[in-house]
Design a protein around this motif. Structure first.
Motif, mmCIF file in Angstrom:
data_model
loop_
_atom_site.group_PDB
_atom_site.id
_atom_site.type_symbol
_atom_site.label_atom_id
_atom_site.label_comp_id
_atom_site.label_asym_id
_atom_site.label_seq_id
_atom_site.Cartn_x
_atom_site.Cartn_y
_atom_site.Cartn_z
ATOM 1 N N LEU A 157 0.826 -1.211 0.000
ATOM 2 C CA LEU A 157 0.000 0.000 0.000
ATOM 3 C C LEU A 157 0.858 1.258 0.000
ATOM 4 O O LEU A 157 0.541 2.256 0.651
ATOM 5 N N TRP A 162 1.252 2.962 -5.913
ATOM 6 C CA TRP A 162 -0.093 3.110 -6.476
ATOM 7 C C TRP A 162 -0.137 4.260 -7.468
ATOM 8 O O TRP A 162 -0.869 4.211 -8.460
ATOM 9 N N LEU B 146 -0.275 4.394 2.107
ATOM 10 C CA LEU B 146 -1.644 4.909 2.047
ATOM 11 C C LEU B 146 -2.339 4.900 3.412
ATOM 12 O O LEU B 146 -3.047 5.855 3.743
ATOM 13 N N PRO B 147 -2.162 3.869 4.243
ATOM 14 C CA PRO B 147 -2.810 3.890 5.568
ATOM 15 C C PRO B 147 -2.327 5.060 6.435
ATOM 16 O O PRO B 147 -3.128 5.667 7.162
ATOM 17 N N THR B 150 -3.946 8.362 5.004
ATOM 18 C CA THR B 150 -5.393 8.537 5.085
ATOM 19 C C THR B 150 -5.976 8.252 6.463
ATOM 20 O O THR B 150 -7.120 8.599 6.733
ATOM 21 N N ASP B 154 -4.791 -0.717 7.543
ATOM 22 C CA ASP B 154 -4.414 -1.689 6.503
ATOM 23 C C ASP B 154 -5.524 -2.680 6.192
ATOM 24 O O ASP B 154 -5.826 -2.950 5.029
ATOM 25 N N TRP B 157 -8.174 -1.455 3.951
ATOM 26 C CA TRP B 157 -7.714 -1.362 2.561
ATOM 27 C C TRP B 157 -7.829 -2.711 1.861
ATOM 28 O O TRP B 157 -8.272 -2.797 0.715
#
Lengths: 183, 180
Positions: A157, A162, B146-147, B150, B154, B157
């Motif tokens: 992630l 991404w 991303l975690p 935002t 996890d 997601w």
């Protein structure tokens, strides 16, 4: 089209000719990632090791000193580490799979290309060389490729990965639409 | 490296190459047809690898058996690099990993493109100092996930990714005409 593929497939032993489901293959690569992270502490990736090896090819072109003094290769010198041996393993595994499945064959111009741009080998080779140069320059600029960013970074992630996936696929769709448009 | 470590790395690469070939993604036609939206093999392989791999790696990190290896979010460099990568992938018909597999399955044009990749790597090394001064440091956000960005955990997601991928694949399987 269906019948031709079927006839070729008939010559190959039944057990070997089965294509694996893309979901099974994807899950296999996912599990390989577990091992890469957990056991080797080195996520799956291709282009970092490729850059290390490229310095070998650069030596006769730009000289030993220029390679030795290059800031990029200083940070990424040629060394026979995990990534380089992983790279060497890829063609080996693909070769074994192709031979076992009876799909090994010389290919000078792929079908999709031939249908659109004709059978010229020279034309295809020039495009492949140019495309290869652009893809590797892009991979180094982005800091990874479909493996390092797309799979290893995507599954962590990572923001960078991404962004890479989104921009790469969008650009590919646009370029493909232009390249394969009907006149 | 010890012989065992070398063998381990070779075996990892070989299994990866074997899987790429079995999954048909060492075929230039399959990759080109993904970008023409006629064959979704590439997205099926990558999507499944990200969901399956990500859940396992998340568990490994949570149990202290691994850590994250996140790449720097140099936003301008990643965006420019990814755009070039997209151009190259369509013109060449491979990505760097599948190209190495394709060479071993007999694709001579993949080998020619691999020499182009060497040329690209050399050009990058030669332009590195300039890039470092002008491109790599633009919008450099560091190793961001991303975690973190935002505040969404996890697990959430991956639930969304897994459901999204599942729905997308079901749609692809039911709406795509079967091709030989």
């Amino acid at each position: 089209m269906t019948t031709i593929t079927h006839d070729i497939a008939r010559d190959v032993p039944r057990s070997a000719r089965l294509d694996w489901s893309p979901y099974l293959v994807g899950a296999g690569i996912g599990i390989l990632s577990w091992i890469a992270f957990g056991l080797f502490g080195d996520p799956l990736g291709v282009t970092t090791a490729y850059s290390r090896i490229a310095s070998l090819f650069a030596t006769p072109l730009i000289g030993v000193d220029a390679v030795a003094q290059n800031d990029y290769w200083k940070s990424m010198p040629l060394k026979w580490d995990y990534g380089v041996w992983f790279l060497v393993g890829i063609p080996f595994g693909a070769f074994v799979s192709a031979v076992l499945s009876g799909t090994w064959r010389l290919e000078l111009v792929p079908e999709v290309w031939k249908d659109r741009f004709g059978p010229s080998v020279t034309k295809r080779f020039i495009a492949a060389f140019f495309g290869g140069a652009v893809i590797m320059y892009g991979a180094r600029l982005a800091g990874g490729c479909t493996s390092g960013h797309g799979i290893s970074g995507g599954l962590q992630l990572a923001l960078s990965s991404w962004l890479f996936l989104g921009v790469m696929f969008t650009t590919g769709l646009v370029v493909s639409a232009i390249m394969f448009r009907k006149f | 490296m010890t012989m065992l470590a070398i063998f381990g790395a070779l075996a990892m690469g070989a299994v990866f190459g074997f899987l790429l070939q079995r999954g048909n993604v060492t075929s230039c036609n399959v990759i080109e047809n993904q970008f023409r939206l006629r064959d979704f093999t590439v997205l099926k392989v990558m999507g499944t690898a990200i969901v399956v791999g990500g859940i396992g790696v998340l568990l490994l990190v949570d149990t202290g058996n691994s850590k994250y290896y996140v790449k720097d979010a140099n936003m301008l460099a990643v965006a420019l690099g990814a755009a070039l990568f997209g151009v190259g992938m369509v013109v060449y018909g491979y990505c760097p990993g599948t190209a190495l597999g394709a060479i071993a399955t007999g694709s001579v044009h993949a080998l020619v493109g691999a020499l182009g990749m060497v040329a690209g790597a050399i050009l990058y090394a030669l332009s590195f100092d300039w890039l470092k001064g002008h491109v790599l440091n633009v919008w450099a956000l560091g190793k961001v996930r991303l975690p973190d960005l935002t505040g969404v955990p996890d697990a959430a997601w991956f639930i969304v990714l897994a459901i999204g991928a599942g729905l997308f694949f079901r749609w692809v399987e039911t709406s795509q005409p079967k091709r030989a």
